[in-house]
Design a protein around this motif. Structure first.
Motif, short mmCIF file in Angstrom:
data_model
loop_
_atom_site.label_atom_id
_atom_site.label_comp_id
_atom_site.label_asym_id
_atom_site.label_seq_id
_atom_site.Cartn_x
_atom_site.Cartn_y
_atom_site.Cartn_z
N UNK A 54 0.87 -1.18 0.00
CA UNK A 54 0.00 0.00 0.00
C UNK A 54 0.90 1.23 0.00
N UNK A 55 0.72 2.09 -1.01
CA UNK A 55 1.46 3.35 -1.06
C UNK A 55 0.50 4.44 -0.61
N UNK A 56 0.74 4.93 0.59
CA UNK A 56 -0.16 5.89 1.23
C UNK A 56 0.05 7.30 0.67
N UNK A 57 -0.94 8.14 0.84
CA UNK A 57 -0.86 9.54 0.40
C UNK A 57 -1.19 10.44 1.58
N UNK A 58 -0.61 11.63 1.57
CA UNK A 58 -0.92 12.70 2.51
C UNK A 58 -0.30 12.48 3.89
N UNK A 59 0.78 11.72 3.98
CA UNK A 59 1.44 11.55 5.28
C UNK A 59 2.02 12.88 5.77
N UNK A 60 2.56 13.67 4.85
CA UNK A 60 3.23 14.91 5.23
C UNK A 60 2.26 16.01 5.66
N UNK A 62 -1.16 15.57 7.33
CA UNK A 62 -2.37 15.13 8.02
C UNK A 62 -2.70 13.66 8.00
N UNK A 63 -1.97 12.86 7.22
CA UNK A 63 -2.14 11.40 7.20
C UNK A 63 -3.55 10.95 6.84
N UNK A 64 -4.23 11.72 6.02
CA UNK A 64 -5.60 11.35 5.63
C UNK A 64 -5.65 10.04 4.85
N UNK A 65 -4.63 9.77 4.03
CA UNK A 65 -4.60 8.52 3.28
C UNK A 65 -4.52 7.31 4.20
N UNK A 66 -3.68 7.39 5.21
CA UNK A 66 -3.54 6.29 6.18
C UNK A 66 -4.84 6.09 6.96
N UNK A 67 -5.45 7.19 7.37
CA UNK A 67 -6.70 7.11 8.12
C UNK A 67 -7.81 6.51 7.25
N UNK A 68 -7.85 6.92 5.99
CA UNK A 68 -8.88 6.40 5.08
C UNK A 68 -8.68 4.91 4.82
N UNK A 69 -7.41 4.50 4.64
CA UNK A 69 -7.16 3.08 4.41
C UNK A 69 -7.58 2.26 5.63
N UNK A 70 -7.24 2.72 6.83
CA UNK A 70 -7.63 2.00 8.05
C UNK A 70 -9.14 1.93 8.18
N UNK A 71 -9.81 3.02 7.83
CA UNK A 71 -11.28 3.05 7.87
C UNK A 71 -11.87 2.07 6.85
N UNK A 72 -11.31 2.07 5.64
CA UNK A 72 -11.77 1.14 4.59
C UNK A 72 -11.57 -0.31 5.04
N UNK A 135 3.74 6.68 10.77
CA UNK A 135 2.51 7.46 10.66
C UNK A 135 1.46 6.73 9.83
N UNK A 136 1.89 6.07 8.76
CA UNK A 136 0.92 5.46 7.85
C UNK A 136 0.31 4.17 8.35
N UNK A 137 1.04 3.39 9.11
CA UNK A 137 0.49 2.10 9.57
C UNK A 137 -0.10 2.15 10.97
N UNK A 138 0.22 3.18 11.73
CA UNK A 138 -0.22 3.20 13.14
C UNK A 138 -1.73 3.13 13.31
N UNK A 139 -2.48 3.59 12.33
CA UNK A 139 -3.94 3.57 12.44
C UNK A 139 -4.49 2.15 12.33
#
Length: 195
Positions: A54-60, A62-72, A135-139
């Motif tokens: 998974x290549x996350x977006x928006x880590x720099x 607000x981490x919205x990509x990581x949060x969205x992936x965890x939510x999905x 940051x990206x996987x912690x969620x």
């Protein structure tokens, strides 16, 4: 091949700080994550569990990509047993940090990781401890995942982190490959043995 519904996530983040090219932060992590999949395929390995890049977006920002992936993943009932992130530069790997939603699970899984020490230590991996994963996987830990962060040698990281110096020519190919190999080995061990 046997437990496809149990997922191991490997990732980095696509966005970078605007001063440089983001080669170490986090182009290196993205390349290493893709390389995990390529390595296993090239070796003809079909893991017991699903390994997903998974290549996350928006880590720099607000981490919205990581949060969205965890939510999905939560909405879709994904069973993620591990999530490994590379976001500390493409330098020689030294080990992994780990965090979960529970201290007792962290302790149990760290004990399992310590059992892999004789295998991984041959390749310079000697640090396996409780600590921030990324940051990206912690969620994903709130979904039950054991989250791990690749820890490379930190000596040169802040020569590049969020500076105009974070450019592709500062990446050492061998160090980048060593990090990818470390992530590949750990993902495979978890896939085959679980926690």
């Amino acid at each position: 091949s046997e437990l496809p519904d149990e997922k191991i996530i490997i990732g980095g983040h696509l966005d970078s700080w605007d001063n440089g090219e983001g080669a170490h932060d986090d182009g290196a992590g993205c390349v290493q994550s893709i390389e995990v999949i390529r390595t296993l395929k090239a070796l003809g390995i079909q893991p017991t569990r699903t390994i997903r890049c998974v290549l996350f977006m928006n880590e720099e920002n607000g981490a919205k990509g990581a949060q969205e992936y965890a939510s999905w993943a939560r909405k879709n009932g994904e069973k993620c047993i591990a999530a490994i992130e590379s976001d500390r530069g493409g330098f020689s790997p030294r080990g992994f940090t780990m965090e979960t939603a529970s201290d007792s699970v962290t302790a149990k899984n760290l004990a399992t990781l310590q059992q892999y020490r004789p295998i991984l230590e041959q390749y310079g991996l000697h640090m396996f401890e409780k600590g921030f994963s990324g940051v990206d996987v912690k969620y994903l830990k709130d979904n039950g995942a054991t989250c791990l962060g690749l820890v490379p040698d930190p000596q040169r990281y802040f020569n590049y982190h969020h500076t105009p110096n974070d450019t592709f020519d500062k990446i050492n190919e061998r160090e980048l490959k060593l990090g990818a190999a470390a992530m590949s080995a750990l993902a495979y061990l978890i896939s085959e043995n679980g926690w």
